[in-house]
Each structure stands twice: as structure tokens, then as C-alpha cells.
Design a protein around this motif. Structure first.
Motif, mmCIF file in Angstrom:
data_model
loop_
_atom_site.group_PDB
_atom_site.id
_atom_site.type_symbol
_atom_site.label_atom_id
_atom_site.label_comp_id
_atom_site.label_asym_id
_atom_site.label_seq_id
_atom_site.Cartn_x
_atom_site.Cartn_y
_atom_site.Cartn_z
ATOM 1 N N ASN A 170 25.066 -2.555 133.430
ATOM 2 C CA ASN A 170 24.519 -1.923 134.628
ATOM 3 C C ASN A 170 25.660 -1.378 135.480
ATOM 4 O O ASN A 170 26.791 -1.883 135.429
ATOM 5 C CB ASN A 170 23.730 -2.927 135.458
ATOM 6 C CG ASN A 170 22.598 -3.558 134.684
ATOM 7 O OD1 ASN A 170 22.080 -2.978 133.729
ATOM 8 N ND2 ASN A 170 22.200 -4.756 135.090
ATOM 9 N N THR A 211 26.609 0.903 139.438
ATOM 10 C CA THR A 211 26.158 1.482 140.703
ATOM 11 C C THR A 211 27.182 2.468 141.226
ATOM 12 O O THR A 211 28.386 2.207 141.199
ATOM 13 C CB THR A 211 25.944 0.385 141.769
ATOM 14 O OG1 THR A 211 24.940 -0.527 141.307
ATOM 15 C CG2 THR A 211 25.487 0.992 143.090
ATOM 16 N N SER A 255 22.687 4.846 147.155
ATOM 17 C CA SER A 255 23.250 4.299 145.933
ATOM 18 C C SER A 255 22.412 4.739 144.746
ATOM 19 O O SER A 255 21.195 4.941 144.853
ATOM 20 C CB SER A 255 23.301 2.774 146.003
ATOM 21 O OG SER A 255 22.000 2.239 146.147
ATOM 22 N N HIS A 279 21.751 3.533 140.840
ATOM 23 C CA HIS A 279 21.932 2.398 139.944
ATOM 24 C C HIS A 279 21.390 2.744 138.570
ATOM 25 O O HIS A 279 20.252 3.226 138.450
ATOM 26 C CB HIS A 279 21.198 1.172 140.505
ATOM 27 C CG HIS A 279 21.405 -0.060 139.706
ATOM 28 N ND1 HIS A 279 22.558 -0.810 139.769
ATOM 29 C CD2 HIS A 279 20.600 -0.678 138.798
ATOM 30 C CE1 HIS A 279 22.459 -1.839 138.946
ATOM 31 N NE2 HIS A 279 21.287 -1.784 138.350
ATOM 32 N N THR A 332 20.540 1.091 134.908
ATOM 33 C CA THR A 332 20.317 -0.174 134.205
ATOM 34 C C THR A 332 20.493 0.038 132.710
ATOM 35 O O THR A 332 19.999 1.021 132.155
ATOM 36 C CB THR A 332 18.890 -0.685 134.484
ATOM 37 O OG1 THR A 332 18.708 -0.810 135.902
ATOM 38 C CG2 THR A 332 18.642 -2.017 133.817
#
Lengths: 114, 117
Positions: B18, B20, B73, B75, B77
Motif C-alpha cells: 500500500n 499514500t 491524499s 492511497h 491499496t
């Protein structure tokens, strides 16, 4: 539905020459904005056309000019080319003044000035 | 200084991890766009955020706009090699609190993402 299309994809010009880049907006969009993206940088806003008039302008000299046609397509003209004008030129289309509108970009024109 | 600061400037991750990416503004954000760009190509629209606290997802990518509307942000995954590219945040400085956009975007400098298989 064709998205934003730009032509040509690549172009090589000599210092001092003039160049014209073209953009057709996404169907249903009425506003075209032009951006210059130098290597390793984010795009920089050049100007925006709506209703065949320049509505907003970024910090670019008068050598950069444009036009919008009745069918909403647009041209970007650059006169007296400098080596520093070498960049990826991006066109974006949108609907002016509409809530939640999205700006869609074309594939860009890579201009190299030698 | 940049109006929009992205961090990190570059990111190398192993497939499946993951990650960010952050975008911080010196001014209130009324319209925040996330785009992805392959080197030398056009920008691919990912998401647009307008309201403080708003969160949007598309496939494995989630973007948020914080309550104070000065930071966003992105993100990802379980990253995949197909996620590799340059991620750009853009702010519509001409939009207003009502969500009306005037299409003049100011961009961050971009975050280069590399995903190793």
C-alpha cells in the motif's frame, strides 16, 4: 465518445520559427485550456478559451496566442520559438462555470525546438 | 514556493504494498483533481474532490480531501505494476465554495511512482 484529441503528436522546429498546435475538445465541452509541461514539472496554465475569446491567461508572454472556433476546437500559436519552449503542450476541455465539472486532457503535443 | 506541494517526490514500492501520496495547499481547496500521467503522455483523470471530508474510490485508488480543505491524499491499496506513473494533484483556483469550476488548474510538481513486480 471521442475524448480530447490533439495534433500533431510530435513536432520539431527551429529557433525563431512559428508553430501551431491543435485541439478538439471532448464532445459536449465548450471550454479549452492550454498547458505547458516542461520535463519533470507539473503542467503550467497558458490560457483558456470560451465562446471564441480568451478568458483567462497565465504568466506567458504574448508570443503565445490562441484561437477558438465555433465548433469549440482550438489552436495554440507560438511565435519566435525559443529553446525554452521545448515542452509537452497539453489541451484540456471542460464545461465553464458548471458545478462538479471535470477537466479532461488530451495526449499532448511534444514540441522540440532546436 | 509551490502553491501545491506533493510528497513524496518519488516512491518505489514492491508489488502488493500500500502507498499514500500527499498534496498540501497553501490556500483553501475548493476543487482538487487527481491525475495520472505516463511519461510523455497526457493526463488521465482519476478523481475530483470538492467538499471537506469527501472521500472517493475507484478500483484500488482512494482519494480524500481533509476537513480543513488544505490537504488531499491519494492511497493505493495492493499496488500493481500498472499503477506506475506520475501522479499529479491539481487545484482549480478559480472555483468557489459552491463547486462551480472555471477550469484554471494549478498543479503540484508530481510524484513518480515505481512498482516493482
Amino acid at each position: 465518445d471521442a475524448g480530447v484529441t490533439q495534433s500533431p503528436t510530435h513536432l520539431i522546429k527551429t529557433r525563431g520559427q512559428q508553430v501551431t498546435l491543435r485541439c478538439s475538445p471532448k464532445s459536449g465541452h465548450d471550454t479549452v485550456s492550454w498547458y505547458q509541461q516542461a520535463l519533470g514539472q507539473g503542467p503550467q496554465f497558458i490560457f483558456q478559451y470560451y465562446e471564441e475569446e480568451e478568458r483567462q491567461r497565465g504568466n506567458f508572454p504574448d508570443r503565445f496566442s490562441g484561437h477558438q472556433f465555433p465548433n469549440y476546437s482550438s489552436e495554440l500559436n507560438v511565435n519566435a520559438l525559443l529553446l525554452g519552449d521545448s515542452a509537452l503542450y497539453l489541451c484540456a476541455s471542460s464545461l465553464l462555470g458548471k458545478p462538479n465539472t471535470e477537466a479532461f486532457f488530451g495526449q499532448g503535443t511534444r514540441l522540440t525546438v532546436v | 514556493s509551490q502553491e501545491l506541494e506533493q510528497s513524496p517526490q518519488s516512491l518505489i514500492v514492491q508489488e502488493g504494498k500500500n502507498l499514500t501520496i500527499n498534496c498540501t495547499s497553501s490556500k483553501t481547496l475548493y476543487g482538487l483533481y487527481w491525475y495520472k500521467q505516463k511519461y510523455g503522455e497526457g493526463l488521465i483523470f482519476l478523481m475530483m474532490l470538492q467538499k471537506g471530508g469527501e472521500e472517493k474510490s475507484h478500483e484500488k485508488i482512494t482519494a480524500k480531501l481533509d476537513e480543513k480543505k488544505q490537504q488531499s491524499s491519494l492511497h493505493i491499496t495492493a499496488s500493481q505494476p500498472s499503477h506506475a506513473g506520475i501522479y499529479l494533484c491539481g487545484a482549480d483556483r478559480t472555483s468557489n465554495a459552491g463547486g462551480t469550476s472555471y477550469g484554471k488548474l494549478t498543479f503540484g510538481q508530481g510524484t513518480i511512482l515505481t512498482v516493482h513486480p
